[in-house]
Design a protein around this motif. Structure first.
Motif, PDB file in Angstrom:
ATOM      1  N   MET A 163       0.810  -1.180   0.000  1.00 14.21           N
ATOM      2  CA  MET A 163       0.000   0.000   0.000  1.00 14.21           C
ATOM      3  C   MET A 163       0.860   1.253   0.000  1.00 14.21           C
ATOM      4  O   MET A 163       0.362   2.329  -0.269  1.00 14.21           O
ATOM      5  CB  MET A 163      -0.929   0.010   1.218  1.00 14.21           C
ATOM      6  CG  MET A 163      -2.371  -0.006   0.786  1.00 14.21           C
ATOM      7  SD  MET A 163      -3.577  -0.343   2.032  1.00 14.21           S
ATOM      8  CE  MET A 163      -3.956   1.270   2.645  1.00 14.21           C
ATOM      9  N   ASP A 164       2.142   1.121   0.277  1.00 19.66           N
ATOM     10  CA  ASP A 164       3.030   2.269   0.296  1.00 19.66           C
ATOM     11  C   ASP A 164       3.193   2.891  -1.088  1.00 19.66           C
ATOM     12  O   ASP A 164       3.498   4.070  -1.194  1.00 19.66           O
ATOM     13  CB  ASP A 164       4.417   1.876   0.838  1.00 19.66           C
ATOM     14  CG  ASP A 164       4.349   1.539   2.329  1.00 19.66           C
ATOM     15  OD1 ASP A 164       3.411   2.011   3.004  1.00 19.66           O
ATOM     16  OD2 ASP A 164       5.229   0.812   2.805  1.00 19.66           O
ATOM     17  N   SER A 165       3.004   2.114  -2.153  1.00 17.97           N
ATOM     18  CA  SER A 165       3.194   2.641  -3.503  1.00 17.97           C
ATOM     19  C   SER A 165       1.976   3.409  -4.009  1.00 17.97           C
ATOM     20  O   SER A 165       2.030   4.002  -5.078  1.00 17.97           O
ATOM     21  CB  SER A 165       3.517   1.496  -4.469  1.00 17.97           C
ATOM     22  OG  SER A 165       2.423   0.607  -4.527  1.00 17.97           O
ATOM     23  N   GLU A 221      -5.446   7.344  -3.842  1.00 19.42           N
ATOM     24  CA  GLU A 221      -5.673   5.920  -4.107  1.00 19.42           C
ATOM     25  C   GLU A 221      -5.892   5.153  -2.803  1.00 19.42           C
ATOM     26  O   GLU A 221      -6.738   4.258  -2.738  1.00 19.42           O
ATOM     27  CB  GLU A 221      -4.495   5.333  -4.881  1.00 19.42           C
ATOM     28  CG  GLU A 221      -4.391   5.829  -6.304  1.00 19.42           C
ATOM     29  CD  GLU A 221      -3.099   5.430  -6.994  1.00 19.42           C
ATOM     30  OE1 GLU A 221      -3.126   5.268  -8.229  1.00 19.42           O
ATOM     31  OE2 GLU A 221      -2.062   5.273  -6.310  1.00 19.42           O
ATOM     32  N   GLN A 222      -5.139   5.517  -1.775  1.00 16.43           N
ATOM     33  CA  GLN A 222      -5.302   4.875  -0.475  1.00 16.43           C
ATOM     34  C   GLN A 222      -6.687   5.161   0.102  1.00 16.43           C
ATOM     35  O   GLN A 222      -7.346   4.262   0.629  1.00 16.43           O
ATOM     36  CB  GLN A 222      -4.224   5.345   0.505  1.00 16.43           C
ATOM     37  CG  GLN A 222      -2.853   4.788   0.203  1.00 16.43           C
ATOM     38  CD  GLN A 222      -1.795   5.292   1.177  1.00 16.43           C
ATOM     39  OE1 GLN A 222      -2.100   5.914   2.192  1.00 16.43           O
ATOM     40  NE2 GLN A 222      -0.538   5.023   0.859  1.00 16.43           N
ATOM     41  N   ARG A 223      -7.159   6.407  -0.014  1.00 14.14           N
ATOM     42  CA  ARG A 223      -8.493   6.762   0.464  1.00 14.14           C
ATOM     43  C   ARG A 223      -9.566   6.005  -0.311  1.00 14.14           C
ATOM     44  O   ARG A 223     -10.525   5.510   0.257  1.00 14.14           O
ATOM     45  CB  ARG A 223      -8.720   8.278   0.357  1.00 14.14           C
ATOM     46  CG  ARG A 223      -8.049   9.070   1.469  1.00 14.14           C
ATOM     47  CD  ARG A 223      -8.538  10.509   1.500  1.00 14.14           C
ATOM     48  NE  ARG A 223      -8.337  11.220   0.247  1.00 14.14           N
ATOM     49  CZ  ARG A 223      -7.224  11.870  -0.092  1.00 14.14           C
ATOM     50  NH1 ARG A 223      -6.196  11.897   0.741  1.00 14.14           N
ATOM     51  NH2 ARG A 223      -7.140  12.493  -1.249  1.00 14.14           N
ATOM     52  N   GLU A 224      -9.386   5.919  -1.628  1.00 13.93           N
ATOM     53  CA  GLU A 224     -10.354   5.198  -2.469  1.00 13.93           C
ATOM     54  C   GLU A 224     -10.389   3.719  -2.094  1.00 13.93           C
ATOM     55  O   GLU A 224     -11.463   3.119  -1.977  1.00 13.93           O
ATOM     56  CB  GLU A 224     -10.000   5.364  -3.949  1.00 13.93           C
ATOM     57  CG  GLU A 224     -10.891   4.594  -4.895  1.00 13.93           C
ATOM     58  CD  GLU A 224     -12.342   5.039  -4.911  1.00 13.93           C
ATOM     59  OE1 GLU A 224     -13.205   4.215  -5.287  1.00 13.93           O
ATOM     60  OE2 GLU A 224     -12.629   6.186  -4.531  1.00 13.93           O
ATOM     61  N   LEU A 225      -9.225   3.123  -1.897  1.00 15.37           N
ATOM     62  CA  LEU A 225      -9.152   1.712  -1.494  1.00 15.37           C
ATOM     63  C   LEU A 225      -9.819   1.507  -0.140  1.00 15.37           C
ATOM     64  O   LEU A 225     -10.607   0.568   0.039  1.00 15.37           O
ATOM     65  CB  LEU A 225      -7.696   1.247  -1.462  1.00 15.37           C
ATOM     66  CG  LEU A 225      -7.467  -0.203  -1.060  1.00 15.37           C
ATOM     67  CD1 LEU A 225      -8.152  -1.165  -2.021  1.00 15.37           C
ATOM     68  CD2 LEU A 225      -5.975  -0.497  -1.004  1.00 15.37           C
ATOM     69  N   GLN A 226      -9.537   2.397   0.800  1.00 19.38           N
ATOM     70  CA  GLN A 226     -10.137   2.309   2.131  1.00 19.38           C
ATOM     71  C   GLN A 226     -11.660   2.434   2.035  1.00 19.38           C
ATOM     72  O   GLN A 226     -12.400   1.682   2.669  1.00 19.38           O
ATOM     73  CB  GLN A 226      -9.579   3.411   3.043  1.00 19.38           C
ATOM     74  CG  GLN A 226     -10.106   3.369   4.458  1.00 19.38           C
ATOM     75  CD  GLN A 226      -9.615   2.169   5.231  1.00 19.38           C
ATOM     76  OE1 GLN A 226      -8.557   1.622   4.975  1.00 19.38           O
ATOM     77  NE2 GLN A 226     -10.399   1.741   6.196  1.00 19.38           N
ATOM     78  N   ASN A 227     -12.122   3.362   1.233  1.00 23.07           N
ATOM     79  CA  ASN A 227     -13.554   3.575   1.040  1.00 23.07           C
ATOM     80  C   ASN A 227     -14.213   2.324   0.461  1.00 23.07           C
ATOM     81  O   ASN A 227     -15.279   1.894   0.922  1.00 23.07           O
ATOM     82  CB  ASN A 227     -13.777   4.788   0.130  1.00 23.07           C
ATOM     83  CG  ASN A 227     -15.219   5.225   0.087  1.00 23.07           C
ATOM     84  OD1 ASN A 227     -16.018   4.859   0.939  1.00 23.07           O
ATOM     85  ND2 ASN A 227     -15.562   6.013  -0.913  1.00 23.07           N
ATOM     86  N   ARG A 228     -13.597   1.730  -0.531  1.00 27.27           N
ATOM     87  CA  ARG A 228     -14.146   0.510  -1.141  1.00 27.27           C
ATOM     88  C   ARG A 228     -14.180  -0.644  -0.154  1.00 27.27           C
ATOM     89  O   ARG A 228     -15.134  -1.422  -0.124  1.00 27.27           O
ATOM     90  CB  ARG A 228     -13.340   0.117  -2.374  1.00 27.27           C
ATOM     91  CG  ARG A 228     -13.575   1.017  -3.550  1.00 27.27           C
ATOM     92  CD  ARG A 228     -12.810   0.555  -4.759  1.00 27.27           C
ATOM     93  NE  ARG A 228     -12.961   1.498  -5.855  1.00 27.27           N
ATOM     94  CZ  ARG A 228     -12.806   1.176  -7.123  1.00 27.27           C
ATOM     95  NH1 ARG A 228     -12.483  -0.062  -7.459  1.00 27.27           N
ATOM     96  NH2 ARG A 228     -12.956   2.073  -8.052  1.00 27.27           N
TER      97      ARG A 228
END
Length: 90
Positions: free
Chosen positions: A1-3, A8-15
């Motif tokens: 997740m560091d990359s 993108e991290q917020r979107e992934l977390q939201n999903r």
């Protein structure tokens, strides 16, 4: 997740949160349906009889405890697999 970027991290977390909520709602819906089918025998009254109510309470308690136990066993298996290095994808 560091990359991943912050967006993108917020979107992934939201999903992930939406998926977890959907899974929870499905589990809850299945629990309600199973206990209703097991415990409610008729529609003579607009409220549950004492027998139906106690059946529903036992049903929910039993299924919740079973789900909790299953989750605990799943975590134990994951920890054992991680410790032995046999996690899928490794």
């Amino acid at each position: 997740m560091d990359s991943l970027t912050q967006a993108e991290q917020r979107e992934l977390q939201n999903r992930m949160e939406k998926k977890q909520m959907k899974e929870f709602m499905n589990m809850y819906s299945n629990l309600v349906q199973q206990c209703f089918n097991d415990c409610v025998n008729g529609f003579e009254s607009k409220s549950l009889t004492s027998r139906e109510e106690s059946c529903v309470m036992r049903c929910v308690d039993k299924r919740m405890k079973g789900s909790e136990r299953l989750g605990t066993r799943f975590q134990e298996q994951n920890a054992a697999m991680a410790q032995s290095g046999t996690l899928p994808g490794r």
